[in-house]
Every structure is written in structure tokens, then in C-alpha cells.
Write a protein that holds these residues in place. Structure first.
Motif, PDB file in Angstrom:
ATOM      1  N   LEU A 182      -2.094  10.285  -7.531  1.00  0.00           N
ATOM      2  CA  LEU A 182      -2.569   9.202  -8.383  1.00  0.00           C
ATOM      3  C   LEU A 182      -1.781   7.933  -8.107  1.00  0.00           C
ATOM      4  O   LEU A 182      -0.598   7.983  -7.768  1.00  0.00           O
ATOM      5  CB  LEU A 182      -2.490   9.574  -9.867  1.00  0.00           C
ATOM      6  N   ILE A 183      -2.461   6.815  -8.231  1.00  0.00           N
ATOM      7  CA  ILE A 183      -1.851   5.503  -8.033  1.00  0.00           C
ATOM      8  C   ILE A 183      -1.876   4.769  -9.367  1.00  0.00           C
ATOM      9  O   ILE A 183      -2.933   4.601  -9.982  1.00  0.00           O
ATOM     10  CB  ILE A 183      -2.607   4.680  -6.972  1.00  0.00           C
ATOM     11  N   ILE A 184      -0.685   4.338  -9.819  1.00  0.00           N
ATOM     12  CA  ILE A 184      -0.556   3.648 -11.107  1.00  0.00           C
ATOM     13  C   ILE A 184      -0.156   2.201 -10.844  1.00  0.00           C
ATOM     14  O   ILE A 184       0.948   1.943 -10.338  1.00  0.00           O
ATOM     15  CB  ILE A 184       0.503   4.326 -11.993  1.00  0.00           C
ATOM     16  N   PRO A 185      -1.018   1.241 -11.145  1.00  0.00           N
ATOM     17  CA  PRO A 185      -0.667  -0.169 -10.902  1.00  0.00           C
ATOM     18  C   PRO A 185       0.288  -0.707 -11.961  1.00  0.00           C
ATOM     19  O   PRO A 185       0.427  -0.150 -13.054  1.00  0.00           O
ATOM     20  CB  PRO A 185      -2.022  -0.881 -10.967  1.00  0.00           C
ATOM     21  N   ARG A 186       0.941  -1.799 -11.610  1.00  0.00           N
ATOM     22  CA  ARG A 186       1.817  -2.502 -12.546  1.00  0.00           C
ATOM     23  C   ARG A 186       1.189  -3.832 -12.942  1.00  0.00           C
ATOM     24  O   ARG A 186       0.232  -4.290 -12.327  1.00  0.00           O
ATOM     25  CB  ARG A 186       3.186  -2.751 -11.905  1.00  0.00           C
ATOM     26  N   ASP A 187       1.769  -4.439 -13.963  1.00  0.00           N
ATOM     27  CA  ASP A 187       1.325  -5.762 -14.382  1.00  0.00           C
ATOM     28  C   ASP A 187       1.543  -6.740 -13.225  1.00  0.00           C
ATOM     29  O   ASP A 187       2.652  -6.826 -12.684  1.00  0.00           O
ATOM     30  CB  ASP A 187       2.123  -6.214 -15.611  1.00  0.00           C
ATOM     31  N   GLN A 242      11.709   2.895 -22.145  1.00  0.00           N
ATOM     32  CA  GLN A 242      11.216   1.536 -21.958  1.00  0.00           C
ATOM     33  C   GLN A 242      11.011   1.168 -20.493  1.00  0.00           C
ATOM     34  O   GLN A 242      10.542   0.083 -20.192  1.00  0.00           O
ATOM     35  CB  GLN A 242      12.176   0.532 -22.617  1.00  0.00           C
ATOM     36  N   ASN A 243      11.327   2.066 -19.567  1.00  0.00           N
ATOM     37  CA  ASN A 243      11.126   1.752 -18.152  1.00  0.00           C
ATOM     38  C   ASN A 243       9.656   1.615 -17.784  1.00  0.00           C
ATOM     39  O   ASN A 243       9.325   1.207 -16.676  1.00  0.00           O
ATOM     40  CB  ASN A 243      11.765   2.833 -17.272  1.00  0.00           C
ATOM     41  N   THR A 244       8.772   1.979 -18.702  1.00  0.00           N
ATOM     42  CA  THR A 244       7.336   1.882 -18.435  1.00  0.00           C
ATOM     43  C   THR A 244       6.761   0.551 -18.901  1.00  0.00           C
ATOM     44  O   THR A 244       5.542   0.388 -18.946  1.00  0.00           O
ATOM     45  CB  THR A 244       6.588   3.023 -19.149  1.00  0.00           C
ATOM     46  N   ILE A 286      16.994  -3.491  -3.986  1.00  0.00           N
ATOM     47  CA  ILE A 286      16.915  -2.083  -4.379  1.00  0.00           C
ATOM     48  C   ILE A 286      16.206  -1.999  -5.725  1.00  0.00           C
ATOM     49  O   ILE A 286      16.539  -2.741  -6.655  1.00  0.00           O
ATOM     50  CB  ILE A 286      18.322  -1.459  -4.489  1.00  0.00           C
ATOM     51  N   TYR A 287      15.235  -1.112  -5.824  1.00  0.00           N
ATOM     52  CA  TYR A 287      14.562  -0.908  -7.109  1.00  0.00           C
ATOM     53  C   TYR A 287      14.326   0.580  -7.329  1.00  0.00           C
ATOM     54  O   TYR A 287      14.365   1.384  -6.390  1.00  0.00           O
ATOM     55  CB  TYR A 287      13.245  -1.688  -7.179  1.00  0.00           C
ATOM     56  N   THR A 288      14.137   0.925  -8.577  1.00  0.00           N
ATOM     57  CA  THR A 288      13.853   2.317  -8.929  1.00  0.00           C
ATOM     58  C   THR A 288      12.437   2.417  -9.472  1.00  0.00           C
ATOM     59  O   THR A 288      11.882   1.449 -10.001  1.00  0.00           O
ATOM     60  CB  THR A 288      14.835   2.849  -9.988  1.00  0.00           C
ATOM     61  N   SER A 289      11.869   3.586  -9.329  1.00  0.00           N
ATOM     62  CA  SER A 289      10.546   3.851  -9.886  1.00  0.00           C
ATOM     63  C   SER A 289      10.564   5.247 -10.494  1.00  0.00           C
ATOM     64  O   SER A 289      11.558   5.975 -10.382  1.00  0.00           O
ATOM     65  CB  SER A 289       9.467   3.730  -8.813  1.00  0.00           C
ATOM     66  N   GLY A 290       9.485   5.604 -11.143  1.00  0.00           N
ATOM     67  CA  GLY A 290       9.404   6.922 -11.760  1.00  0.00           C
ATOM     68  C   GLY A 290       7.973   7.253 -12.116  1.00  0.00           C
ATOM     69  O   GLY A 290       7.125   6.363 -12.249  1.00  0.00           O
ATOM     70  N   CYS A 291       7.702   8.529 -12.255  1.00  0.00           N
ATOM     71  CA  CYS A 291       6.383   9.010 -12.669  1.00  0.00           C
ATOM     72  C   CYS A 291       6.541   9.769 -13.981  1.00  0.00           C
ATOM     73  O   CYS A 291       7.365  10.691 -14.066  1.00  0.00           O
ATOM     74  CB  CYS A 291       5.781   9.937 -11.609  1.00  0.00           C
ATOM     75  N   TYR A 292       5.758   9.387 -14.972  1.00  0.00           N
ATOM     76  CA  TYR A 292       5.913   9.968 -16.300  1.00  0.00           C
ATOM     77  C   TYR A 292       4.550  10.274 -16.909  1.00  0.00           C
ATOM     78  O   TYR A 292       3.567   9.588 -16.634  1.00  0.00           O
ATOM     79  CB  TYR A 292       6.681   9.005 -17.214  1.00  0.00           C
ATOM     80  N   THR A 320      -2.154  11.591 -19.526  1.00  0.00           N
ATOM     81  CA  THR A 320      -1.932  10.149 -19.463  1.00  0.00           C
ATOM     82  C   THR A 320      -0.636   9.877 -18.707  1.00  0.00           C
ATOM     83  O   THR A 320       0.401  10.475 -19.002  1.00  0.00           O
ATOM     84  CB  THR A 320      -1.845   9.554 -20.879  1.00  0.00           C
ATOM     85  N   PHE A 321      -0.696   8.956 -17.732  1.00  0.00           N
ATOM     86  CA  PHE A 321       0.449   8.704 -16.855  1.00  0.00           C
ATOM     87  C   PHE A 321       0.850   7.227 -16.892  1.00  0.00           C
ATOM     88  O   PHE A 321       0.040   6.346 -17.184  1.00  0.00           O
ATOM     89  CB  PHE A 321       0.117   9.078 -15.407  1.00  0.00           C
ATOM     90  N   ALA A 322       2.110   6.992 -16.558  1.00  0.00           N
ATOM     91  CA  ALA A 322       2.621   5.630 -16.375  1.00  0.00           C
ATOM     92  C   ALA A 322       3.724   5.674 -15.328  1.00  0.00           C
ATOM     93  O   ALA A 322       4.291   6.738 -15.044  1.00  0.00           O
ATOM     94  CB  ALA A 322       3.151   5.049 -17.688  1.00  0.00           C
ATOM     95  N   GLY A 323       4.017   4.533 -14.759  1.00  0.00           N
ATOM     96  CA  GLY A 323       5.064   4.447 -13.743  1.00  0.00           C
ATOM     97  C   GLY A 323       6.227   3.599 -14.229  1.00  0.00           C
ATOM     98  O   GLY A 323       6.041   2.629 -14.961  1.00  0.00           O
ATOM     99  N   GLY A 324       7.423   3.981 -13.833  1.00  0.00           N
ATOM    100  CA  GLY A 324       8.604   3.189 -14.165  1.00  0.00           C
ATOM    101  C   GLY A 324       8.921   2.211 -13.046  1.00  0.00           C
ATOM    102  O   GLY A 324       8.547   2.420 -11.890  1.00  0.00           O
TER     103      GLY A 324
END
Length: 715
Positions: free
Chosen positions: A433-438, A401-403, A585-591, A624-628
Motif C-alpha cells: 500500500l502507498i500512503i500519501p502525505r500532505d 503524533q508522528n502521523t 535524514i528522515y524517519t518514516s513508519g507504517c501504522y 485503516t493505515f497512516a504513515g509517519g
């Protein structure tokens, strides 16, 4: 169309030159509706005829009457004039009514969302932002429960209406390309408000859009490119809408609809005969040992939502393949087809294999793929390939659900036979690649660290330590933002995974370090540092320490650049902070999404360009990619804990713990004593009136349940 000609909507097609149409409402401000007629001869040539614009005002009284009739399950619903028109089975009539109603419902939904957001409900919890939209002005106030209740009332009312109306369009005949365009356009309008689509609606629409895609594919060689593109655009949009809708509740981005929840928990019709029915297997829906009704009903609804998600994901994948093939046949090298709406971005382009090198594929919202010059392309064709670039407003739920705040982007390479081609880049020269967020995600304020109140000398602390939990099922990167209230200060930053870092003249127990110098500050006066997902992958926690550099250290390490990377500023003397600082502090991820619709991260690296609003990923393959993205809560300040852990400052806490421990030990001893007494009672206990001369028996009744064939013949 109203104001934008690119948003033209088909409302009718006919071989006759004299026919009637029912028009949707015009522009919200002017009520103006622009009309155009396309006349096609037997040879396929088309003439465009512009006719006079008209003013159309929606009949809201009739529409509201329909909503009330459906919501209240009135027995007179079949007599409603709109329902009677929909029941005619005429494609034009049904399409026109559906388009008109859907546009009004979509406007009502937008108004309902605006009202809820203005009342303090976070936009990201009740909606998915459209592509290309800007961040809304959201007020930070406590949750308004009454506003949320009112929002849900209208939400569920319109969801019930769509659930009823969808049945009138999913059984129409599919005849020509115009038929496909009209039906797909109506379905795209009906599903535009993705927060109002029940599982029943989604299932029917998904099946219908797939049937329309298959029908389009069967005739793509016989129709014009314009017809193929028009139909494909609507079907692509339909696919995007149902994907967003089915993933919305799972991602926590839209509300769970009452109709879905009630249907999920109605006793199954095969409950008495299907002993393997998932519905009655409470172990599937319990939360460990929590078998409460509320938990069971909530998780049962989630279970069925996930099942439908997998089904729709599979169907949408097939739809996209069919639509791609339907368009590809019309595109030569250098030609492209573009669909760019608020619900979906799809670009299909035919290029030469050689031109793929160093290619920059741009999407909306700064999303992009940068292809390297060196790669392996598994294709036998050296002439041409097709690039399909796509972005969806919401990433799929998958297993992670981090995505939930991420857009979903994809890039596929397709050969001349319509098959996806494997692409492999080198590890040392990956795809960027650059994945935007909402854009409506809420970033909390930085946490103030009141370090000037801590006397480091008394507690013999060299650093101000903070603890953060980085446990995650998939690797994550950690991003630090530090804002000093005195921008002239420099800092030493150290960290260690899973234990406290130590740094002095005799101990060097750290995993990494950096020095923050004032001349490196950006315009926002924030120091930034990040640890990528490769470093954190096998760890559960991270402890970092910060201390100010004294004037001598600042001169040596910040003003003399040559010495920055050669040695650490080490001291054995505790040093008090002269200014407080703030932390975020925040975390991110590539999936990436695998064939089983699960998010994976192997082979992906989070890049240093990651920020609040987008994730940079480095990959060696395409899919297909998404970011956390998760903003962590304020870290535990261990320096403060150590400095204030003595008994005199925490009498109440210590006495409470001591008293609780003593009571617990006493109860343990008492319970053990009672257990031993119970063991002594084990065995056969003769009844007081049991006598060998008695001629009567005791009857023991065993209830095995109320299911059919649940009885037993045992005696």
C-alpha cells in the motif's frame, strides 16, 4: 451549482408547485448560478427541468452585520433578520440560509488562509490540504507574529459564528429522503472549514449526522439508489469533516480555538459536589512537576479534545457502517459507487470473491492497495463481496503524533450481511500500500558537512561519524540522502546501532554497509539508503560513518560490479576528504488503527519506495493505515567533536564546566551541613511561656478547602 455540475447542492424540496427559495451566491468571477429542478411523480419517476441561470451577488453587508452581532454577543441578536429566518424551523428556509452563509464563510476562511500563508506562516501548521491539491508556493521567512494574530482573530470570529448557527439545524425534523439530503448537505457545507469548528459544533454535528445516517438506513429499501447515493455522499463528507476537525488541534495542524480553551477552563458546574471531577484533578493536566496555570489550562483543553475525539471516532465508525449498508443493497456485481471530493474519497464496489486476487485498488494522490494472489478470506460466501476504499485528508491522532502529516487510507471487505470480513495475506507475499502525505509539508534543505576542514591523519579517523537518535514508541525506518559536491566520488557507508561502528583490518564491528558509486546516481545526484523498521525496532540510537573511496577502490568496487557484494574495502590508513557533502535524514513508519483508536505497527514493514511525499507499507491485513514522517535535525558530527575536543581550543567551555562543578560541590557540602543541623531540631520544642499552672489553651485552625462537605468533625 456554479461551474462544476458534479458539485450540485440541494436548496429546497416541496410537494407544492409554487414555492420560494433563497439562493446562495453565484460564481466568484461571474456571479452566475445554474439551476435545475427535479420533478418526481407518485411512481417515483423523475424528470429533470433546466431553468435559466441567474446572477446572484452575496449581501456582504448583512452577513458582516450578523458576524459582528454574534461576535459581540449583542442583546439584539434575536432581531437580526437572518436569525429570525433561522428561528422559523422551516427546513427549506434553514437549509438555504445555512448553505448560503456557509459558502460565504468558507470563502472568507480560504482568503484568510491564503493571506496568512503569503505572510510566511507555514500552511501545514494552520490547515489540512484538500485531497488532490498541489503543493502551495510558500515563502521561507521568519514567522510573522502580527500576521498570525490577525489570522487568529478572524479564525475565532467565524468559529464563534458557526458555533452559534449550528443549533438551528440540529433540531429540525427528519421526514423524507429529501429532508435527509437537504440537512446533510447543509451540515457538509457548515463543516467544510475544519479549522473553525469548536468542540460544541463538532459534538452537535456528529450527533446529527449519525441521526441522519440511521434515518437513511431505516428507509434504504424504500428509496431510489440516486437518493441513497446523494444522501450518503453528503453524510460521508460530514463524517470526514468532523474527523479532520477534531484531530486537527491534536495533530498540530490547526490552531486551538479560543472558545474551546475558555470553555475547558471555566469552573465546572459540579465542581462543589463531584469530588471525582476530572476538571479539578491537576495531576491529569500537569507536565510532570510543572503545575503552572498556562500548562494546566493547555493540557486541560487537550484532555477534553481527546475525549471528544474518541467519542466522534466511535460515532463515525457506526455512521460509515450504516451508510455502507444503505448503498450496498443497490449494488450488484460489477457496479460501484464513487465519491471523490476535496474533503473525502470513498469508493464502494461489489465484486466476485475470485476477482479480488491480484487486484489493484486505486485512490487519489497515488494512494493504492495491491492485493496479492494468495490470501485467506474469512467468509462463507463464495459469490460476492463489497470493497470499501476510503481516504481522509488527515490521519487520526490516536496515541502517536508522528502521523500528523499523513493521509489516512483504508480498505475494507464486506460480506452480503454488511459485516467486515477478515483478510490475511502471507508474510512472504504481503499487501503493498502507498500512503500519501500532505503536499504542503516543508522539507528543509540538506545540511552541509564541511569535512574537508577536518584533518583525519592527525586524529587518526578512518570515517566521518554521525550520531542520530532513533528512540520512538513505535518502530521507525531511517532514510539517508547524501549529496556529494563532487559527483565523481564514491563512498563507503557503514553503521552500527547504539555504539560507534569500527572497521579496519583487525575489527569488523558494524551492523550494515553499502557502497555509493557514481553510476548509481539519479538525476538529482543524491545517494539514497534506508534501514527498515524491523532493524531499528529495539534500538535507541544509530551511528554511521562515511569515507571516500580512493581511486583504486573506486575502480575495484564501482567499475567491476562483480566484486561489489563480495568484500568490504578495508583500510587502516586515515584518509582526508577531498570534497564536502550534504546530508538529509528522515524517519518514516507504517501504522494501523486498532479498535481502541491507537496506532500500532506490528506486522507492518516500511518499503523501499518510501520518499518525502509518500510511504510504502507492506501488510498482511486490511484496516485503516497512516504513515509517519519526521525530518531529523542535523546529526551530531562526532568526527568534528573528536577533532576539536582539546583544552586549548575550548578554554572557555572547560573553565566554565570546572568552575560550575566546584561551586556545585561546595553547595552540596553546605546543604548537607544545614540538613544535619535541621535533624538536630526535630522533636517537641516546649514554648517559652508553657507553664503547668496556666489555664488557657491555644486554638489551631485547619482549613480543608471550600468544597461542599469538605469539612471535618475531628477535634
Amino acid at each position: 451549482w456554479t461551474t462544476d455540475i458534479s458539485q450540485r447542492t440541494i436548496i429546497a424540496f416541496s410537494p407544492e408547485d409554487n414555492f420560494q427559495v433563497r439562493l446562495p451566491a453565484g460564481d466568484n468571477d461571474t456571479s452566475l448560478l445554474n439551476l435545475v429542478v427535479y420533478v418526481r411523480d407518485l411512481a417515483g419517476s423523475v424528470t429533470q427541468v433546466n431553468i435559466s441561470s441567474v446572477n446572484i451577488i452575496a449581501d456582504l453587508a448583512t452577513i458582516n452585520d450578523l458576524i459582528d452581532t454574534i461576535t459581540n454577543l449583542s442583546s439584539t441578536i434575536t432581531n437580526n433578520p437572518i436569525v429570525r429566518l433561522l428561528s422559523s424551523g422551516n427546513q427549506n428556509v434553514v437549509g438555504q440560509i445555512m448553505t448560503s452563509l456557509s459558502q460565504e464563510f468558507n470563502q472568507m476562511n480560504n482568503d484568510n488562509l491564503d493571506k496568512a500563508i503569503s505572510s510566511g506562516i507555514p500552511a501545514a501548521t494552520i490547515s489540512v490540504s484538500s485531497l488532490g491539491s498541489s503543493s502551495l508556493q510558500q515563502i521561507s521567512i521568519p514567522l510573522n507574529e502580527s500576521a498570525l494574530i490577525n489570522y487568529n482573530i478572524q479564525l475565532n470570529s467565524l468559529a464563534n459564528v458557526r458555533d452559534y448557527l449550528v443549533t438551528f439545524i440540529t433540531n429540525l425534523l427528519i421526514t423524507t429522503s429529501n429532508s435527509i439530503i437537504l440537512q446533510s448537505s447543509s451540515l457538509a457545507q457548515l463543516t467544510q472549514s475544519t479549522n473553525q469548528l469548536t468542540r460544541n459544533t463538532l459534538m452537535l454535528v456528529s450527533n446529527r449526522c449519525y441521526e441522519l445516517s440511521a434515518a437513511l438506513y431505516s428507509m434504504f429499501e424504500k428509496i431510489s439508489y440516486e437518493d441513497a447515493q446523494s444522501a450518503s455522499n453528503q453524510l460521508f463528507q460530514c463524517a470526514s469533516n468532523i474527523l479532520n476537525a477534531v484531530n486537527g488541534p491534536l495533530q498540530g495542524r490547526t490552531e486551538v480555538l479560543d472558545l474551546d480553551s475558555s470553555r475547558a477552563n471555566v469552573i465546572s458546574t459540579d465542581y462543589d459536589i463531584d469530588l471525582e471531577s476530572a476538571w479539578s484533578n491537576l495531576n491529569l493536566f500537569s507536565d510532570r512537576n510543572d503545575f503552572s496555570t498556562e500548562t494546566i489550562e493547555k493540557n486541560r483543553n487537550i484532555y477534553y479534545q481527546k475525549q471528544l475525539t474518541n467519542q466522534i471516532n466511535s460515532q463515525v465508525t457506526k455512521m460509515i457502517s450504516l451508510l455502507t449498508s444503505s448503498l450496498n443493497i443497490h449494488l450488484n456485481i460489477g457496479q460501484s459507487s464513487l465519491m471523490n471530493t476535496s474533503q473525502l474519497f470513498v469508493s464502494l464496489e461489489t465484486i466476485s470473491t475470485e476477482s479480488l486476487k491480484d487486484r489493484l485498488v486505486k485512490q487519489v494522490e497515488n494512494a493504492r492497495f495491491s492485493i496479492p494472489s494468495d490470501f485467506i478470506l474469512n467468509t462463507t460466501s463464495n459469490s460476492s463481496i463489497s470493497l470499501r476504499s476510503k481516504i481522509n485528508p488527515l490521519a487520526s491522532f490516536g496515541n502517536f503524533q508522528n502521523t500528523n502529516l499523513s493521509r489516512s487510507i483504508s480498505l475494507s471487505i464486506i460480506d452480503q450481511n454488511g459485516n467486515e470480513v477478515s483478510f490475511q495475506a502471507r508474510q512472504d507475499n504481503p499487501i503493498q500500500l502507498i500512503i500519501p502525505r500532505d503536499p504542503n509539508l516543508l522539507i528543509p534543505s540538506m545540511y552541509l558537512q564541511n569535512v574537508t576542514s577536518i584533518n583525519s591523519t592527525i586524529n587518526n579517523l578512518l570515517f566521518n561519524y554521525h550520531y542520530i537518535n532513533i528512540t520512538s514508541s513505535l518502530p521507525i525506518s531511517v532514510h539517508f540522502e547524501i549529496h556529494s559536491l563532487n559527483r565523481s566520488l564514491a563512498y563507503l557507508f557503514i553503521y552500527k546501532f547504539d555504539q560507534t561502528p569500527q572497521l579496519n583490518s583487525s575489527i569488523n564491528l558494524i551492523d550494515g554497509w553499502t557502497i555509493f558509486c557514481p553510476f548509481n546516481l539519479t538525476n538529482d545526484d543524491i545517494y539514497r539508503y534506508f534501514i527498515d523498521n524491523q532493524q531499528t525496532s529495539t534500538h535507541q540510537s544509530l551511528i554511521f560513518g562515511i569515507r571516500e573511496l580512493n581511486l583504486t577502490e573506486t575502480n575495484n568496487y564501482c567499475l567491476n560490479n562483480s566484486s561489489i557484494n563480495t568484500s568490504l574495502p578495508i583500510t587502516d590508513e586515515p584518509y582526508d576528504f577531498t570534497s564536502n557533502y550534504e546530508l538529509l535524514i528522515y524517519t518514516s513508519g507504517c501504522y494501523y488503527l486498532d479498535d481502541n483508536n491507537n496506532w500500532k505497527s506490528d506486522g507492518l514493514i516500511v518499503g523501499s519506495l518510501t520518499n518525502h511525499y509518500e510511504t510504502e507499507c507492506l501488510s498482511t491485513h486490511l484496516t485503516t493505515f497512516a504513515g509517519g514522517f519526521i525530518v531529523l535535525p542535523a546529526p551530531i558530527n562526532w568526527s568534528y567533536v573528536f577533532a576539536n575536543a582539546d583544552f586549548m581550543k575550548n578554554k572557555t567551555v572547560y573553565l566554565t564546566m570546572i568552575f560550575t562543578s566546584v561551586v556545585y560541590i561546595i553547595l552540596m557540602v553546605y546543604a548537607r551541613f544545614k540538613d544535619k543541623k535541621d535533624f538536630e531540631k526535630l522533636g517537641v520544642t516546649p514554648l517559652a511561656d508553657n507553664n503547668k499552672s496556666d489555664h488557657y489553651y491555644y486554638q489551631i485552625l485547619v482549613f480543608t478547602g471550600q468544597r461542599t462537605n469538605a469539612g471535618t468533625d475531628s477535634k
